[in-house]
Design a protein around this motif. Structure first.
Motif, short mmCIF file in Angstrom:
data_model
loop_
_atom_site.label_atom_id
_atom_site.label_comp_id
_atom_site.label_asym_id
_atom_site.label_seq_id
_atom_site.Cartn_x
_atom_site.Cartn_y
_atom_site.Cartn_z
N TRP A 30 29.52 -33.08 27.80
CA TRP A 30 28.36 -33.10 26.90
C TRP A 30 27.25 -33.95 27.51
CZ3 TRP A 30 33.38 -33.05 25.30
CH2 TRP A 30 33.74 -32.16 24.27
N PHE A 31 26.01 -33.53 27.31
CA PHE A 31 24.86 -34.42 27.51
C PHE A 31 24.43 -34.83 26.12
CE2 PHE A 31 23.99 -32.15 31.64
CZ PHE A 31 24.17 -33.26 32.43
N GLY A 32 24.77 -36.03 25.70
CA GLY A 32 24.50 -36.40 24.31
C GLY A 32 25.26 -35.47 23.39
N ALA A 33 24.53 -34.78 22.52
CA ALA A 33 25.19 -33.86 21.59
C ALA A 33 25.29 -32.46 22.16
CB ALA A 33 24.44 -33.84 20.26
N PHE A 34 24.68 -32.25 23.33
CA PHE A 34 24.59 -30.92 23.90
C PHE A 34 25.84 -30.59 24.71
CE2 PHE A 34 22.74 -28.37 27.54
CZ PHE A 34 22.84 -27.17 26.86
N HIS A 35 26.57 -29.59 24.30
CA HIS A 35 27.82 -29.22 24.96
C HIS A 35 27.51 -28.35 26.18
CE1 HIS A 35 32.27 -28.01 24.04
NE2 HIS A 35 32.11 -28.51 25.24
N VAL A 36 27.44 -28.98 27.34
CA VAL A 36 26.92 -28.26 28.50
C VAL A 36 28.01 -27.50 29.28
CG1 VAL A 36 26.92 -30.40 29.85
CG2 VAL A 36 25.55 -28.46 30.62
N LEU A 37 29.22 -28.05 29.34
CA LEU A 37 30.32 -27.32 29.99
C LEU A 37 31.48 -27.18 29.00
CD1 LEU A 37 30.41 -28.95 33.55
CD2 LEU A 37 29.47 -26.73 32.91
N GLY A 54 24.66 -17.48 37.79
CA GLY A 54 24.49 -17.45 36.35
C GLY A 54 23.06 -17.79 36.01
N PRO A 55 22.66 -17.53 34.77
CA PRO A 55 21.27 -17.78 34.41
C PRO A 55 20.92 -19.27 34.45
CG PRO A 55 22.53 -16.90 32.53
CD PRO A 55 23.44 -16.91 33.70
N SER A 56 19.63 -19.56 34.46
CA SER A 56 19.17 -20.94 34.50
C SER A 56 19.65 -21.68 33.25
CB SER A 56 17.65 -20.96 34.56
OG SER A 56 17.20 -22.28 34.53
N GLY A 57 20.15 -22.90 33.45
CA GLY A 57 20.61 -23.69 32.32
C GLY A 57 22.04 -23.40 31.92
N SER A 58 22.75 -22.57 32.70
CA SER A 58 24.10 -22.22 32.30
C SER A 58 25.12 -23.30 32.67
CB SER A 58 24.50 -20.88 32.93
OG SER A 58 24.34 -20.95 34.33
N GLY A 59 24.70 -24.31 33.43
CA GLY A 59 25.61 -25.41 33.75
C GLY A 59 26.20 -25.36 35.14
N LYS A 60 25.62 -24.52 36.03
CA LYS A 60 26.16 -24.40 37.39
C LYS A 60 26.06 -25.73 38.15
CE LYS A 60 23.00 -21.43 38.42
NZ LYS A 60 22.12 -21.31 37.27
N SER A 61 24.85 -26.31 38.13
CA SER A 61 24.68 -27.58 38.84
C SER A 61 25.59 -28.64 38.26
CB SER A 61 23.23 -28.06 38.72
OG SER A 61 22.36 -27.10 39.22
N THR A 62 25.61 -28.71 36.94
CA THR A 62 26.43 -29.72 36.29
C THR A 62 27.89 -29.58 36.71
OG1 THR A 62 24.90 -29.55 34.44
CG2 THR A 62 26.91 -30.80 34.07
N LEU A 63 28.38 -28.35 36.78
CA LEU A 63 29.77 -28.14 37.16
C LEU A 63 30.05 -28.69 38.56
CD1 LEU A 63 32.59 -26.98 36.91
CD2 LEU A 63 31.71 -24.76 37.63
N ASP A 181 24.08 -26.87 46.06
CA ASP A 181 23.41 -26.56 44.80
C ASP A 181 22.08 -25.87 45.09
OD1 ASP A 181 22.56 -26.34 42.24
OD2 ASP A 181 22.50 -28.49 41.80
N GLU A 182 22.06 -24.58 45.02
CA GLU A 182 20.88 -23.76 45.31
C GLU A 182 20.15 -24.27 46.56
OE1 GLU A 182 18.69 -22.21 42.18
OE2 GLU A 182 20.04 -22.91 40.60
N PRO A 183 20.83 -24.26 47.70
CA PRO A 183 20.26 -24.87 48.90
C PRO A 183 19.02 -24.16 49.42
CG PRO A 183 22.24 -23.64 49.45
CD PRO A 183 22.17 -23.67 47.96
N1 ATP Z 1 20.82 -35.33 32.68
C1 ATP Z 1 20.74 -34.40 31.70
N2 ATP Z 1 20.56 -34.77 30.42
C2 ATP Z 1 20.50 -33.86 29.42
N3 ATP Z 1 20.57 -32.53 29.61
C3 ATP Z 1 20.74 -32.09 30.87
C4 ATP Z 1 20.83 -33.00 31.98
N4 ATP Z 1 20.98 -32.27 33.11
C5 ATP Z 1 21.01 -30.99 32.73
N5 ATP Z 1 20.87 -30.86 31.40
C6 ATP Z 1 20.90 -29.62 30.63
O1 ATP Z 1 22.13 -29.01 30.83
C7 ATP Z 1 22.00 -27.63 30.98
C8 ATP Z 1 22.65 -27.16 32.25
O2 ATP Z 1 21.94 -27.71 33.34
P1 ATP Z 1 22.25 -27.31 34.83
O3 ATP Z 1 21.29 -28.04 35.68
O4 ATP Z 1 23.68 -27.51 35.10
O5 ATP Z 1 21.92 -25.77 34.82
P2 ATP Z 1 21.90 -24.77 36.04
O6 ATP Z 1 22.83 -23.69 35.71
O7 ATP Z 1 22.11 -25.48 37.30
O8 ATP Z 1 20.43 -24.22 35.93
P3 ATP Z 1 19.37 -23.92 37.09
O9 ATP Z 1 19.70 -22.56 37.59
O10 ATP Z 1 18.07 -23.95 36.37
O11 ATP Z 1 19.52 -24.98 38.11
C9 ATP Z 1 20.51 -27.31 30.91
O12 ATP Z 1 20.23 -26.84 29.62
C10 ATP Z 1 19.85 -28.63 31.14
O13 ATP Z 1 18.67 -28.71 30.39
#
Ligand code: ATP
Ligand code: MG
Lengths: 262, 373
Positions: A30-37, A54-63, A181-183
C-alpha cells in the motif's frame, strides 16, 4: 488466500529444473491507503528473462522496486537468492549489491566521470582496489560499447549513452539479477536500439532479467515469459508467442490492441 | 540581409558573422548604455554622479593624504586645507594594535607565524590541483590546533592570556573557527533534520530553531555572563573559548538550513541509485549526496560565512577589541581625537577586502564546478 487467487494461467518456465532465484508469495503493498500491489505471486528461475507490461499506474515499477527493496512491501514474502527481504538492513544491503537496477531516468551521478560512476560501487561496496575496479569498469564500458567516453561526465553524453553507462555501472557489481524499469522510454527513437542491443546481448549471457518495457519486439526476441499487470494485479503470464497471439483475458486483449495501434 | 541569403542554395547556407552592431565595444555600448532615450539619460546621470564623487574622494584619500605625523595637529599642519585630507598617520601609528591587539610585542612572531600557517592552510584547502593535496588536507585539519597552541602558548611556549588578543588577529580567530567548525556541525544538523529517526530529527529541529531564533548578540551576552552559572564553580572557562563556541553554534544553525536546501535539490533518483548499488547510508551521503548538495549550496554557504565574518565585530559589545573596537578605543586618545573618518574607512576596507575575496572565490568555484558537467 494465497492459494485461492493464484492466477491459474501461471505457467512454468522452460527452465524448470534450474534454481529459483526470486520467490514472491502473497505479496501486498500500500501507498498510504492506496492498495498498489495486490496478492502478487511470482517465481523466477535463474537465467529467466521476464518482460512486465501493463497500463500506466498498474504497479509495474513498484513491483520490481520491491525486489531490491527500494519500496517496502507490507504483506507476504519476497525471497531473493535465498534471503528473505525484511527490515534487516544488512540483508537489504547484501541483496542490493547482488541485484542491479536500471532506471528510466538513468540516475547517473552527475558529479562523477563515467569511469568513476562505474568503479564507485566495486570500490566502496566490494572493497576492490581502485586500479582493479577501474579495469573492471572499462571492461563493462567496452561491453556496452562506450569505452572512449570513460573520462567524460554524464551530462556530456547522449541519453542512449547515459543509459548504457547505467547498465555498465550495474554490471560492474557482478549482479545475479538485473531489473530494468522502462529503460528506453526516456530516449529519443534513434537511441532506443543501441540500448536494446546491449540488453539483448546481456540476455544472451544468461543473466536473470526482469524488464518493464513496452518494446514488444524486445519481448518477442528475448523474453521467456511476458507478465501483464493491471491495477496492481498480475492478470496473465505466458511465453511471448502465446501472450501476443492468444491472450486470455479481455484486459490483456484491450491493452495489446492499444499498444499495437501505434 | 535577405539578398545575401538568396545567393546560397538551400541546405548549403554557411554561418555568417553577426552584424557589426551586435559585437565589440560599439555593440556593447550601444546595446547596454544607449539603447533607449531613458537609457541615455540614466547613463549621463551615472557619469555625472561618478565624476562628482570619485575625483574628490581620490584627492582626499590618496593625493593629499598625510602618512607620517606625530599627532592630529601635526597632520593637519601638513595639509593645504586643515582637515581637507585623510590622515593615515593615525592608522600607521596604531597599526600594531589593529593587527595584534594587546598581544605582547616580543611574542608577536607567533601571531605572524600563525598568519603564514593560515595562508598555507587556506591554499591547501582551496586549490585542488596542488601537489601533495592529501597531506595538505590533513594539515588543514590540524591547523586550528597548531595555531591554538601557538597563540595561547603552554607546552614550552610562554602563556598568553586570551584577553590580550585583539584586532585583525581576533577577527580571524573567531571568523575562521566559526567557518571551519560550523561546516561539519551544520552538515550533521542538516542530515539530522532529515533523519527518519524521530528523536534525532526533533532534537536537530529544536537546536536549529532555537539558535536561529535568538540574536547573536544575545548569545554573546549569554556566553559572557550566564554560561558560568551552568558550570561547576571554580572551573574557569575562557571567555574567548565561550565566544568561539557560541559563534560556531550560531553559524552551524544557519549553515544547516542552507545545506538542507541543497539536499532538497538532489533528485530522489540519486538516493535510489546509490541505495540500489548497496552503498550504506554513510557512504552514499559522503560519496554521492553531499558533494552534490554542497555544490548547490556554495552561494548560500559563502553568504553565511561573509555574514559571520562581519558579525565578529559584535564581540566589541562584550568588551573584546576587534579592529572596530580598537579603532573606537583609539579615538578616545586626545592626541588623535577627531579622526573618526580615517578609522572607520580603514576598518571598512579591511572587512571589504576579506569579504570580497570570499565572494570572488565562491564565484570562481561555482564556475569551475559547473564546467564539470
Ligand atoms: N511514492 C508513492 N506514493 C504514493 N503513490 C505512489 C508512489 N509511487 C507510485 N504511486 C502510485 O502507485 C501506482 C503505481 O505506480 P507505478 O509507478 O508502479 O506504476 P507503473 O505501472 O510503473 O506506471 P508507469 O507505466 O506510468 O511507470 C500509481 O497509481 C502511482 O500513482
Ligand atoms: Mg513505472
Amino acid at each position: 488466500m494465497n492459494e485461492k487467487s493464484k492466477p491459474e494461467s501461471a505457467i512454468q518456465s522452460s527452465k524448470d529444473a534450474s534454481k529459483v532465484i526470486i520467490e514472491i508469495n502473497g505479496m501486498h503493498k500500500w501507498f498510504g491507503a492506496f492498495h498498489v500491489l495486490k496478492n502478487i505471486n511470482l517465481t523466477v528461475n535463474t537465467g529467466e528473462r521476464i518482460v512486465i507490461c501493463g497500463p500506466s499506474g498498474s504497479g509495474k515499477s513498484t513491483l520490481i522496486r520491491c525486489i531490491n527493496r527500494l519500496e517496502e512491501h507490507q504483506e507476504g514474502t519476497i525471497v531473493v537468492d535465498d534471503v528473505e527481504l525484511t527490515g534487516d538492513l544488512k540483508n537489504i544491503e547484501i541483496i542490493r549489491s547482488d541485484v542491479g537496477i536500471v532506471f528510466q531516468q538513468f540516475n547517473l551521478f552527475p558529479h562523477l566521470t563515467v569511469l568513476e560512476n562505474c568503479s564507485l560501487a566495486p570500490i566502496w561496496v566490494r572493497n576492490m582496489a581502485k586500479g582493479e575496479a577501474e579495469e573492471l569498469a572499462l571492461k563493462y564500458l567496452e561491453r556496452v560499447q562506450i569505452p572512449e567516453q570513460a573520462k567524460k561526465y554524464p551530462g556530456q553524453l547522449s541519453g542512449g549513452q547515459q543509459q548504457r553507462v547505467a547498465i555498465a555501472r550495474s554490471l560492474c557489481m557482478n549482479p545475479k539479477i538485473m531489473l530494468f524499469d522502462e529503460p528506453t522510454s526516456a530516449l529519443d527513437p534513434e537511441m532506443i536500439k543501441e540500448v536494446l542491443d546491449v540488453m539483448v546481448e546481456l540476455a544472451e549471457t544468461g543473466m536473470t532479467m526482469l524488464v518493464v518495457t513496452h518494446e514488444m519486439g524486445f519481448a518477442t526476441a528475448v523474453a521467456d515469459r511476458v507478465i501483464f499487470m493491471d491495477e496492481g494485479e498480475i492478470i496473465e503470464q505466458k511465453p511471448p508467442n502465446e501472450f501476443f497471439h492468444n491472450p486470455e483475458h479481455d484486459r490483456t486483449k484491450l491493452f495489446l490492441s492499444q499498444i499495437l495501434a501505434h | 540581409m535577405a539578398e545575401v541569403t538568396r545567393t546560397y542554395k538551400v541546405g548549403q547556407h554557411p554561418d555568417l558573422p553577426p552584424p557589426r552592431s551586435e559585437v565589440g565595444v560599439i555593440g556593447w555600448v550601444k546595446y547596454n548604455l544607449l539603447s533607449t532615450p531613458f537609457n541615455v539619460i540614466m547613463t549621463l546621470l551615472a557619469l555625472w554622479f561618478l565624476w562628482s564623487i570619485i575625483p574628490p574622494l581620490f584627492e582626499w584619500a590618496v593625493l593629499d593624504s598625510v602618512w607620517t605625523a606625530e599627532s592630529r595637529k601635526a597632520c593637519w599642519a601638513k595639509m593645504e586645507v586643515p582637515e581637507g585630507a585623510a590622515c593615515w598617520a593615525f592608522i600607521k601609528d596604531r597599526i600594531g594594535l589593529y593587527i595584534y591587539g594587546f598581544y605582547p610585542a616580543e611574542l608577536r612572531w607567533r601571531v605572524n607565524l600563525s598568519f603564514v600557517l593560515l595562508v598555507l592552510a587556506i591554499v591547501s584547502v582551496l586549490y585542488e590541483n596542488m601537489p601533495g593535496r592529501k597531506f595538505g588536507l590533513w594539515y588543514a585539519v590540524a591547523f586550528p590546533f597548531i595555531t591554538g597552541w601557538l597563540l595561547v602558548g603552554g607546552l614550552g611556549l610562554t602563556h598568553v592570556e586570551t584577553d590580550q588578543f585583539g584586532g585583525i588577529m581576533l577577527t580571524f580567530i573567531i571568523g575562521i573557527t566559526g567557518i571551519s567548525f560550523s561546516l561539519p556541525i551544520g552538515i550533521l544538523l542538516a542530515l539530522g533534520r532529515r533523519s527518519t529517526l524521530p528523536v534525532i530529527r526533533i532534537l536537530c529541529v529544536l537546536i536549529i530553531e532555537f539558535i536561529r531564533g535568538v540574536p547573536l548578540i544575545a548569545l554573546l551576552f549569554i556566553a559572557s555572563t550566564m554560561l558560568n552559572y551552568f558550570l561547576p564553580p571554580g572551573t574557569a572557562f575562557d571567555l574567548l573559548l565561550r565566544v568561539l563556541i557560541m559563534v560556531t553554534l550560531f553559524q552551524s544553525a544557519y549553515i544547516a538550513e542552507v545545506i538542507r536546501g541543497g539536499l532538497q535539490g538532489i533528485p530522489n533518483g540519486q538516493y535510489e541509485a546509490a541505495d540500489s548499488l548497496g552503498l550504506t547510508y554513510a557512504k552514499s551521503h559522503l560519496l554521492i549526496i553531499l558533494p552534490q548538495a554542497l555544490k548547490i549550496s556554495i552561494p548560500g554557504i559563502v553568504n553565511t560565512f561573509i555574514g559571520l565574518f562581519k558579525d565578529t565585530t559584535l564581540v566589541l559589545i562584550i568588551g573584546m577589541l576587534d579592529p572596530l573596537g580598537v579603532g573606537r578605543a583609539s579615538l578616545a586618545d586626545a592626541v588623535w581625537a577627531g579622526l573618526a573618518r580615517e578609522v572607520y574607512i580603514f576598518v571598512a576596507i579591511f572587512f571589504f577586502i576579506c569579504c570580497f575575496g570570499m565572494s570572488r572565490y565562491s564565484l570562481w568555484l561555482e564556475k569551475r564546478l559547473s564546467t564539470e558537467n
